[in-house]
Structure formats: structure tokens, C-alpha cells
Design a protein around this motif. Structure first.
Motif, PDB file in Angstrom:
ATOM      1  N   ALA A   1       2.264   1.740  -3.418  1.00  0.00           N
ATOM      2  CA  ALA A   1       1.227   2.209  -4.340  1.00  0.00           C
ATOM      3  C   ALA A   1       0.923   3.684  -4.082  1.00  0.00           C
ATOM      4  O   ALA A   1       0.774   4.472  -5.025  1.00  0.00           O
ATOM      5  CB  ALA A   1      -0.036   1.368  -4.190  1.00  0.00           C
ATOM      6  N   GLU A   2       0.845   4.053  -2.796  1.00  0.00           N
ATOM      7  CA  GLU A   2       0.621   5.463  -2.456  1.00  0.00           C
ATOM      8  C   GLU A   2       1.775   6.336  -2.949  1.00  0.00           C
ATOM      9  O   GLU A   2       1.570   7.449  -3.428  1.00  0.00           O
ATOM     10  CB  GLU A   2       0.450   5.628  -0.937  1.00  0.00           C
ATOM     11  CG  GLU A   2      -0.860   5.126  -0.407  1.00  0.00           C
ATOM     12  CD  GLU A   2      -2.034   5.932  -0.950  1.00  0.00           C
ATOM     13  OE1 GLU A   2      -1.906   7.143  -1.125  1.00  0.00           O
ATOM     14  OE2 GLU A   2      -3.085   5.312  -1.196  1.00  0.00           O
ATOM     15  N   GLU A   3       2.985   5.816  -2.824  1.00  0.00           N
ATOM     16  CA  GLU A   3       4.157   6.562  -3.289  1.00  0.00           C
ATOM     17  C   GLU A   3       4.093   6.767  -4.800  1.00  0.00           C
ATOM     18  O   GLU A   3       4.359   7.861  -5.304  1.00  0.00           O
ATOM     19  CB  GLU A   3       5.429   5.795  -2.905  1.00  0.00           C
ATOM     20  CG  GLU A   3       6.704   6.524  -3.235  1.00  0.00           C
ATOM     21  CD  GLU A   3       7.922   5.720  -2.783  1.00  0.00           C
ATOM     22  OE1 GLU A   3       8.894   5.708  -3.536  1.00  0.00           O
ATOM     23  OE2 GLU A   3       7.871   5.134  -1.693  1.00  0.00           O
ATOM     24  N   ARG A   4       3.711   5.705  -5.515  1.00  0.00           N
ATOM     25  CA  ARG A   4       3.560   5.832  -6.974  1.00  0.00           C
ATOM     26  C   ARG A   4       2.473   6.836  -7.319  1.00  0.00           C
ATOM     27  O   ARG A   4       2.629   7.651  -8.230  1.00  0.00           O
ATOM     28  CB  ARG A   4       3.232   4.474  -7.588  1.00  0.00           C
ATOM     29  CG  ARG A   4       4.430   3.584  -7.728  1.00  0.00           C
ATOM     30  CD  ARG A   4       4.098   2.360  -8.586  1.00  0.00           C
ATOM     31  NE  ARG A   4       4.899   1.253  -8.095  1.00  0.00           N
ATOM     32  CZ  ARG A   4       4.434   0.151  -7.539  1.00  0.00           C
ATOM     33  NH1 ARG A   4       3.132  -0.044  -7.443  1.00  0.00           N
ATOM     34  NH2 ARG A   4       5.241  -0.783  -7.113  1.00  0.00           N
ATOM     35  N   ARG A   5       1.345   6.773  -6.596  1.00  0.00           N
ATOM     36  CA  ARG A   5       0.249   7.724  -6.846  1.00  0.00           C
ATOM     37  C   ARG A   5       0.687   9.154  -6.583  1.00  0.00           C
ATOM     38  O   ARG A   5       0.382  10.055  -7.339  1.00  0.00           O
ATOM     39  CB  ARG A   5      -0.961   7.377  -5.980  1.00  0.00           C
ATOM     40  CG  ARG A   5      -1.857   6.358  -6.606  1.00  0.00           C
ATOM     41  CD  ARG A   5      -3.187   6.247  -5.848  1.00  0.00           C
ATOM     42  NE  ARG A   5      -3.528   4.842  -5.753  1.00  0.00           N
ATOM     43  CZ  ARG A   5      -3.507   4.099  -4.657  1.00  0.00           C
ATOM     44  NH1 ARG A   5      -3.227   4.633  -3.509  1.00  0.00           N
ATOM     45  NH2 ARG A   5      -3.816   2.824  -4.694  1.00  0.00           N
ATOM     46  N   SER A   6       1.397   9.352  -5.472  1.00  0.00           N
ATOM     47  CA  SER A   6       1.837  10.713  -5.152  1.00  0.00           C
ATOM     48  C   SER A   6       2.849  11.212  -6.184  1.00  0.00           C
ATOM     49  O   SER A   6       2.820  12.385  -6.558  1.00  0.00           O
ATOM     50  CB  SER A   6       2.421  10.778  -3.746  1.00  0.00           C
ATOM     51  OG  SER A   6       3.603  10.007  -3.659  1.00  0.00           O
ATOM     52  N   ASP A   7       3.728  10.303  -6.669  1.00  0.00           N
ATOM     53  CA  ASP A   7       4.653  10.700  -7.741  1.00  0.00           C
ATOM     54  C   ASP A   7       3.888  11.071  -8.995  1.00  0.00           C
ATOM     55  O   ASP A   7       4.202  12.073  -9.648  1.00  0.00           O
ATOM     56  CB  ASP A   7       5.635   9.560  -8.057  1.00  0.00           C
ATOM     57  CG  ASP A   7       6.665   9.358  -6.955  1.00  0.00           C
ATOM     58  OD1 ASP A   7       6.818  10.272  -6.108  1.00  0.00           O
ATOM     59  OD2 ASP A   7       7.309   8.290  -6.946  1.00  0.00           O
ATOM     60  N   ALA A   8       2.881  10.278  -9.334  1.00  0.00           N
ATOM     61  CA  ALA A   8       2.074  10.565 -10.524  1.00  0.00           C
ATOM     62  C   ALA A   8       1.314  11.879 -10.350  1.00  0.00           C
ATOM     63  O   ALA A   8       1.216  12.675 -11.288  1.00  0.00           O
ATOM     64  CB  ALA A   8       1.100   9.419 -10.793  1.00  0.00           C
ATOM     65  N   GLN A   9       0.801  12.121  -9.144  1.00  0.00           N
ATOM     66  CA  GLN A   9       0.089  13.378  -8.883  1.00  0.00           C
ATOM     67  C   GLN A   9       1.026  14.572  -8.978  1.00  0.00           C
ATOM     68  O   GLN A   9       0.666  15.609  -9.527  1.00  0.00           O
ATOM     69  CB  GLN A   9      -0.581  13.336  -7.513  1.00  0.00           C
ATOM     70  CG  GLN A   9      -1.798  12.453  -7.462  1.00  0.00           C
ATOM     71  CD  GLN A   9      -2.356  12.319  -6.046  1.00  0.00           C
ATOM     72  OE1 GLN A   9      -1.713  12.721  -5.082  1.00  0.00           O
ATOM     73  NE2 GLN A   9      -3.541  11.742  -5.936  1.00  0.00           N
TER      74      GLN A   9
ATOM     75  N   ARG B   1       0.830  -1.211   0.000  1.00  0.00           N
ATOM     76  CA  ARG B   1       0.000   0.000   0.000  1.00  0.00           C
ATOM     77  C   ARG B   1       0.861   1.256   0.000  1.00  0.00           C
ATOM     78  O   ARG B   1       0.575   2.219  -0.698  1.00  0.00           O
ATOM     79  CB  ARG B   1      -0.930   0.014   1.208  1.00  0.00           C
ATOM     80  CG  ARG B   1      -2.061  -0.941   1.095  1.00  0.00           C
ATOM     81  CD  ARG B   1      -2.980  -0.816   2.269  1.00  0.00           C
ATOM     82  NE  ARG B   1      -4.023  -1.835   2.172  1.00  0.00           N
ATOM     83  CZ  ARG B   1      -4.741  -2.241   3.188  1.00  0.00           C
ATOM     84  NH1 ARG B   1      -4.549  -1.721   4.384  1.00  0.00           N
ATOM     85  NH2 ARG B   1      -5.663  -3.165   3.022  1.00  0.00           N
TER      86      ARG B   1
ATOM     87  N   GLN C   1       1.660  15.096 -12.607  1.00  0.00           N
ATOM     88  CA  GLN C   1       0.468  15.668 -13.241  1.00  0.00           C
ATOM     89  C   GLN C   1       0.308  17.135 -12.866  1.00  0.00           C
ATOM     90  O   GLN C   1      -0.030  17.957 -13.699  1.00  0.00           O
ATOM     91  CB  GLN C   1      -0.779  14.874 -12.829  1.00  0.00           C
ATOM     92  CG  GLN C   1      -2.050  15.352 -13.479  1.00  0.00           C
ATOM     93  CD  GLN C   1      -2.034  15.154 -14.982  1.00  0.00           C
ATOM     94  OE1 GLN C   1      -1.447  14.211 -15.480  1.00  0.00           O
ATOM     95  NE2 GLN C   1      -2.661  16.045 -15.703  1.00  0.00           N
TER      96      GLN C   1
END
Length: 156
Positions: free
Chosen positions: A57-65, A54, A68
Motif C-alpha cells: 500500500a505504501e508502494e502504491r501511495r508513493s507511486d501515486a505521489q 502495508r 502526482q
């Protein structure tokens, strides 16, 4: 030459074996028939390796955010620059509606205030000339028809 705590090797034929000095028998170890130099030492018991899926995944999401938001910032900056250019053009360009007396058409003219040059005109100058020419032809034909209708023939 001795380099300190490096293990010493002894020749045993084709393959050299390394003497292990870190061998120790632990409680609960299983006895084997192998010589100590050929045994494998297990990893000491400690905290188990935990994979926090988790968190990754959160780290990947924050990198993607973050990526973006950086793209959004650059796109927003481009839009802002474009709006500023448009505003500068609006300040320089004067819009005026005129009526052409020959064709009786409404004309939109955009002129540069600094130079007085016509930047854009709707309808185009050529179209206005065509309209003037067709109106003249139409008026001439009407005059010709009107003059014929008032002609009186005299019979003798």
C-alpha cells in the motif's frame, strides 16, 4: 540419445508415466498405498510466505505521489510559461487612459510599443461614434428649443 539428468519415461499403455528420482521419505510422512510415481511431494518447510500489505500500500501511495508530483511539475511549468508570456506582453503593450473631447468619455487604449498599433480599446470605436452622434442630436434639439423660447411674436 541421452541428454543428461532428464527423467526417463517408460511406456505403460495409453498414458506414459514419468519415474521420479527425487522421491525421498521424510520424517513424519504419512504412508500411502499409491506407488511412488503417483505421489505428490509437499513443499519443503522453510520460511512462511509473508505478504506485507502495508508495504504494498505504501508502494502504491508513493507511486501515486510521484505521479502526482510529476503532474504538478508540468502544471507548474505551464503556469510559469503563461506568466512569462503575460510578462512579455506587458513589456510590449502600453496602456493609456485618454478623454475623448467629443463625447467626454474615458478611453482605455492598449497599444503595441513596437508597431504603434492599437491592440484593444475600451469603449470600442463604434460606441464612441454612436455617443458622438447622439450628443450632436441632443445639442441640436436643445438649440432648437432655445431659439423657440426667445422668439417674440408681434401682434398688430
Amino acid at each position: 540419445m541421452d541428454f543428461g539428468a532428464t527423467p526417463k519415461t517408460f511406456a505403460t499403455g495409453a498414458v506414459q508415466a514419468t519415474i521420479r528420482t527425487d522421491i525421498s521419505v521424510q520424517n513424519g510422512a504419512t504412508p500411502v498405498e499409491l506407488p511412488p510415481e503417483k505421489t505428490v511431494r509437499s513443499v519443503p518447510v522453510g520460511e512462511p510466505v509473508q505478504l506485507d500489505i502495508r508495504a504494498r500500500a505504501e508502494e502504491r501511495r508513493s507511486d501515486a505521489q510521484r505521479q502526482q508530483s510529476a503532474q504538478d511539475d508540468t502544471a507548474q511549468q505551464r503556469r510559469f510559461d503563461e506568466q512569462r508570456r503575460q510578462q512579455e506582453l506587458r513589456d510590449v503593450i502600453e496602456r493609456r487612459l485618454d478623454i475623448d473631447p467629443k463625447t467626454r468619455s474615458v478611453i482605455l487604449r492598449k497599444t503595441n510599443r513596437d508597431t504603434g498599433e492599437v491592440v484593444e480599446q475600451l469603449p470600442d470605436e463604434t460606441l464612441l461614434k454612436l455617443r458622438t452622434w447622439s450628443r450632436e442630436i441632443l445639442e441640436r434639439s436643445r438649440e432648437a428649443e432655445a431659439s423657440r423660447s426667445h422668439e417674440i411674436e408681434r401682434l398688430a
